[in-house]
Design an enzyme around this catalytic site. Structure first.
Site, mmCIF file in Angstrom:
data_model
loop_
_atom_site.group_PDB
_atom_site.id
_atom_site.type_symbol
_atom_site.label_atom_id
_atom_site.label_comp_id
_atom_site.label_asym_id
_atom_site.label_seq_id
_atom_site.Cartn_x
_atom_site.Cartn_y
_atom_site.Cartn_z
ATOM 1 N N GLY A 11 23.704 -29.219 6.404
ATOM 2 C CA GLY A 11 22.800 -30.373 6.313
ATOM 3 C C GLY A 11 21.364 -29.968 6.021
ATOM 4 N N ARG A 13 19.445 -30.337 3.546
ATOM 5 C CA ARG A 13 18.550 -31.212 2.773
ATOM 6 C C ARG A 13 18.067 -32.405 3.593
ATOM 7 N NH1 ARG A 13 19.774 -30.898 -3.588
ATOM 8 N NH2 ARG A 13 21.551 -32.258 -3.265
ATOM 9 N N VAL A 16 16.365 -32.963 9.568
ATOM 10 C CA VAL A 16 16.544 -31.960 10.623
ATOM 11 C C VAL A 16 16.877 -30.599 10.024
ATOM 12 C CG1 VAL A 16 18.017 -31.294 12.553
ATOM 13 C CG2 VAL A 16 17.186 -33.642 12.371
ATOM 14 N N SER A 108 22.422 -36.660 19.742
ATOM 15 C CA SER A 108 21.415 -37.727 19.714
ATOM 16 C C SER A 108 21.277 -38.327 21.111
ATOM 17 C CB SER A 108 21.875 -38.801 18.738
ATOM 18 O OG SER A 108 21.195 -40.007 18.980
ATOM 19 N N SER A 109 20.115 -38.889 21.384
ATOM 20 C CA SER A 109 19.903 -39.506 22.700
ATOM 21 C C SER A 109 20.764 -40.755 22.902
ATOM 22 C CB SER A 109 18.428 -39.859 22.891
ATOM 23 O OG SER A 109 18.006 -40.747 21.897
ATOM 24 N N CYS A 110 21.367 -41.280 21.832
ATOM 25 C CA CYS A 110 22.192 -42.491 21.985
ATOM 26 C C CYS A 110 23.549 -42.191 22.627
ATOM 27 C CB CYS A 110 22.373 -43.212 20.665
ATOM 28 S SG CYS A 110 23.373 -42.319 19.496
ATOM 29 N N TYR A 137 28.617 -44.107 16.342
ATOM 30 C CA TYR A 137 27.872 -42.852 16.169
ATOM 31 C C TYR A 137 27.854 -42.064 17.482
ATOM 32 C CZ TYR A 137 23.789 -39.907 15.004
ATOM 33 O OH TYR A 137 22.933 -38.858 14.771
ATOM 34 N N LYS A 141 29.320 -38.309 18.386
ATOM 35 C CA LYS A 141 28.465 -37.237 18.923
ATOM 36 C C LYS A 141 28.981 -36.748 20.281
ATOM 37 C CE LYS A 141 25.466 -36.744 15.618
ATOM 38 N NZ LYS A 141 25.401 -35.468 14.879
ATOM 39 N N PRO A 164 18.613 -34.247 20.522
ATOM 40 C CA PRO A 164 17.245 -34.652 20.188
ATOM 41 C C PRO A 164 17.013 -36.135 20.460
ATOM 42 C CG PRO A 164 18.383 -33.683 18.284
ATOM 43 C CD PRO A 164 19.409 -33.968 19.331
ATOM 44 N N HIS A 180 15.244 -45.535 10.202
ATOM 45 C CA HIS A 180 14.757 -45.700 11.576
ATOM 46 C C HIS A 180 13.399 -46.415 11.586
ATOM 47 C CE1 HIS A 180 17.603 -42.289 12.217
ATOM 48 N NE2 HIS A 180 17.910 -43.042 13.251
ATOM 49 N N ARG A 210 10.703 -46.277 22.894
ATOM 50 C CA ARG A 210 11.311 -45.129 22.226
ATOM 51 C C ARG A 210 10.388 -43.916 22.345
ATOM 52 N NH1 ARG A 210 14.857 -48.212 22.422
ATOM 53 N NH2 ARG A 210 16.266 -48.942 20.799
HETATM 54 O O1 GFB Z 1 14.790 -46.585 15.015
HETATM 55 P P1 GFB Z 1 15.772 -47.670 15.179
HETATM 56 O O2 GFB Z 1 16.338 -48.240 13.916
HETATM 57 O O3 GFB Z 1 16.988 -47.210 16.052
HETATM 58 O O4 GFB Z 1 15.089 -48.906 15.971
HETATM 59 P P2 GFB Z 1 17.342 -47.023 17.611
HETATM 60 C C1 GFB Z 1 14.332 -48.711 17.122
HETATM 61 C C2 GFB Z 1 13.730 -50.020 17.577
HETATM 62 O O5 GFB Z 1 12.733 -50.434 16.636
HETATM 63 C C3 GFB Z 1 14.709 -51.197 17.713
HETATM 64 C C4 GFB Z 1 12.912 -51.813 16.328
HETATM 65 O O6 GFB Z 1 14.370 -51.943 18.847
HETATM 66 C C5 GFB Z 1 14.421 -52.007 16.441
HETATM 67 O O7 GFB Z 1 14.752 -53.370 16.570
HETATM 68 N N1 GFB Z 1 12.330 -52.094 14.997
HETATM 69 C C6 GFB Z 1 11.257 -52.890 14.766
HETATM 70 C C7 GFB Z 1 12.775 -51.644 13.814
HETATM 71 N N2 GFB Z 1 11.015 -52.992 13.463
HETATM 72 C C8 GFB Z 1 11.942 -52.224 12.835
HETATM 73 C C9 GFB Z 1 12.182 -51.925 11.466
HETATM 74 O O8 GFB Z 1 11.509 -52.389 10.551
HETATM 75 N N3 GFB Z 1 13.213 -51.047 11.213
HETATM 76 C C10 GFB Z 1 13.982 -50.506 12.213
HETATM 77 N N4 GFB Z 1 14.963 -49.644 11.878
HETATM 78 N N5 GFB Z 1 13.788 -50.804 13.527
HETATM 79 C C11 GFB Z 1 19.087 -45.470 16.550
HETATM 80 C C12 GFB Z 1 20.575 -45.393 16.694
HETATM 81 O O9 GFB Z 1 18.749 -46.400 17.489
HETATM 82 O O10 GFB Z 1 18.406 -44.291 16.879
HETATM 83 C C13 GFB Z 1 21.130 -44.124 16.217
HETATM 84 O O11 GFB Z 1 21.134 -46.523 16.069
HETATM 85 C C14 GFB Z 1 20.326 -42.918 16.623
HETATM 86 O O12 GFB Z 1 22.426 -44.012 16.712
HETATM 87 C C15 GFB Z 1 18.882 -43.111 16.349
HETATM 88 O O13 GFB Z 1 20.526 -42.605 17.972
HETATM 89 C C16 GFB Z 1 18.019 -41.960 16.831
HETATM 90 O O14 GFB Z 1 16.396 -46.094 18.296
HETATM 91 O O15 GFB Z 1 17.511 -48.348 18.276
#
Ligand code: GFB
Length: 309
Positions: A11, A13, A16, A108-110, A137, A141, A164, A180, A210
């Site tokens: 991985g 590219r 991480v 992952s922390s999830c 996911y 993991k 992480p 994300h 977060r």
């Molecule tokens: O980073 P994120 O997509 O993933 O979202 P998770 C984190 C929080 O940000 C959630 C909010 O509460 C989203 O609703 N958020 C607000 C947004 N605005 C936005 C936006 O424009 N885009 C996105 N994407 N979120 C992931 C897991 O969870 O984290 C994976 O699904 C993995 O499995 C990863 O563990 C690290 O932190 O919620």
């Protein structure tokens, strides 16, 4: 690891893997193996077996994975489960079969329960129900962690697992739907500033918390643990500090220099209310992060602005 040890970064590219690659190069390692996904599809067992048999690899960083933000995880549930299970099973089993000296699996922390006590200690694994948006996911993991421990117990393999927290950095994905929160908000604020839009939309309520770690700090921690940790179980990697999504948005707004307001889209999910890592195990081993969130944001926004003038 010796400077001429044969090290495979699966991985390389991705955000991480590329950070680990930069770290190993900066430490003077000279025998780093990489393969693009078109050269070696890690989801397919036979070519992965052949690759490990031919190359006789000493060390593996298993950073290849299908990843994405909350919507991608929730939408492509089958792909997240299938592809991650295949990639990690093929690499871990081939590493065992060809006598790899040590392998690091990145999770992952999830993997922790949705409502785990905070901050989350390593021993909270499998003590409660998972967050549903990323359950496939997380299940993949968790299987990876258990594979590393099982191959250690049954075959004596030195396979370790690290977890992480939420990451950001160079080579991140800036897709508006599937990425994300941190890179997506950088893009949204940047484009809103350019277009003179009055508001930027934040998904959910803005109240979830977060923790964010720069990929270069993650790579430094991975290198440290590859050199210093040889036990079963997992090690959390994070900063031990978190912010609400609204606080993150306000920080990004300031770094980008956007003057408009925030609006919330309550039709989008919040996901886990909080997932703060307990990093005392890693701290006691002797590692701590160095890039503060605001400095890291300035760095990634600088790169983003240069490539999206
Ligand atoms: O980073 P994120 O997509 O993933 O979202 P998770 C984190 C929080 O940000 C959630 C909010 O509460 C989203 O609703 N958020 C607000 C947004 N605005 C936005 C936006 O424009 N885009 C996105 N994407 N979120 C992931 C897991 O969870 O984290 C994976 O699904 C993995 O499995 C990863 O563990 C690290 O932190 O919620």
């Amino acid at each position: 690891m010796n400077k001429d040890s044969k090290i495979f970064i699966a991985g390389h590219r991705g955000m991480v893997g590329s950070a680990i690659h930069r770290k190993l190069l900066s430490e003077g390692f000279t025998n780093i193996m990489v393969r693009t996904s078109s050269e070696l599809d890690l989801r397919v067992q036979e070519p992965v077996n052949e690759f490990f048999e031919t190359e006789q690899i000493d060390y593996v960083f298993l950073a290849a994975a299908k990843v994405g933000g909350i919507m991608a995880n929730n939408t492509y549930r089958a792909d997240f489960l299938y592809e991650n299970l295949m990639i990690q099973s093929n690499v871990i089993h081939s590493a065992y079969a060809t006598g790899v000296k040590k392998l690091m699996f990145l999770g992952s922390s999830c993997i922790y329960p949705k409502l785990a006590p905070q901050p989350m200690k390593e021993e909270y694994l499998l003590t409660g129900l998972l967050e549903s948006t990323n359950e496939p996911y997380a299940i993949a993991k968790i299987a990876g962690i258990k594979m590393c421990d099982a191959y250690r117990a049954q075959y004596g393999c030195n396979f370790i697992s690290v977890m992480p927290t939420n990451l950001y950095g160079p080579n991140d994905n800036y897709d508006l739907q599937n990425a994300h929160v941190l890179p997506t908000l950088i893009r949204k604020f940047h484009e809103a500033k350019q277009n003179g839009d009055p508001a930027v939309t934040i998904w959910g309520t803005g109240t979830p918390k977060r923790e964010f770690l720069h990929a270069d700090d993650l790579a430094s921690a991975c290198f440290f643990l590859m050199e210093n940790y040889n036990e079963e179980g997992l090690v959390n990697i994070g900063t031990g500090e978190d912010v609400t999504i609204t606080e993150l948005a306000m920080l990004i707004k300031e770094v980008v220099g956007y003057e408009g307001s925030l609006v919330y889209d309550h039709t989008k999910p919040d996901g886990t209310p909080r997932k703060l890592m307990d990093v005392s195990k890693l701290t006691q081993l002797g590692w701590k992060y160095s890039i503060e969130l605001k400095d890291g944001l300035k760095r990634v926004y600088g790169d983003y602005k240069n490539s999206h003038p």
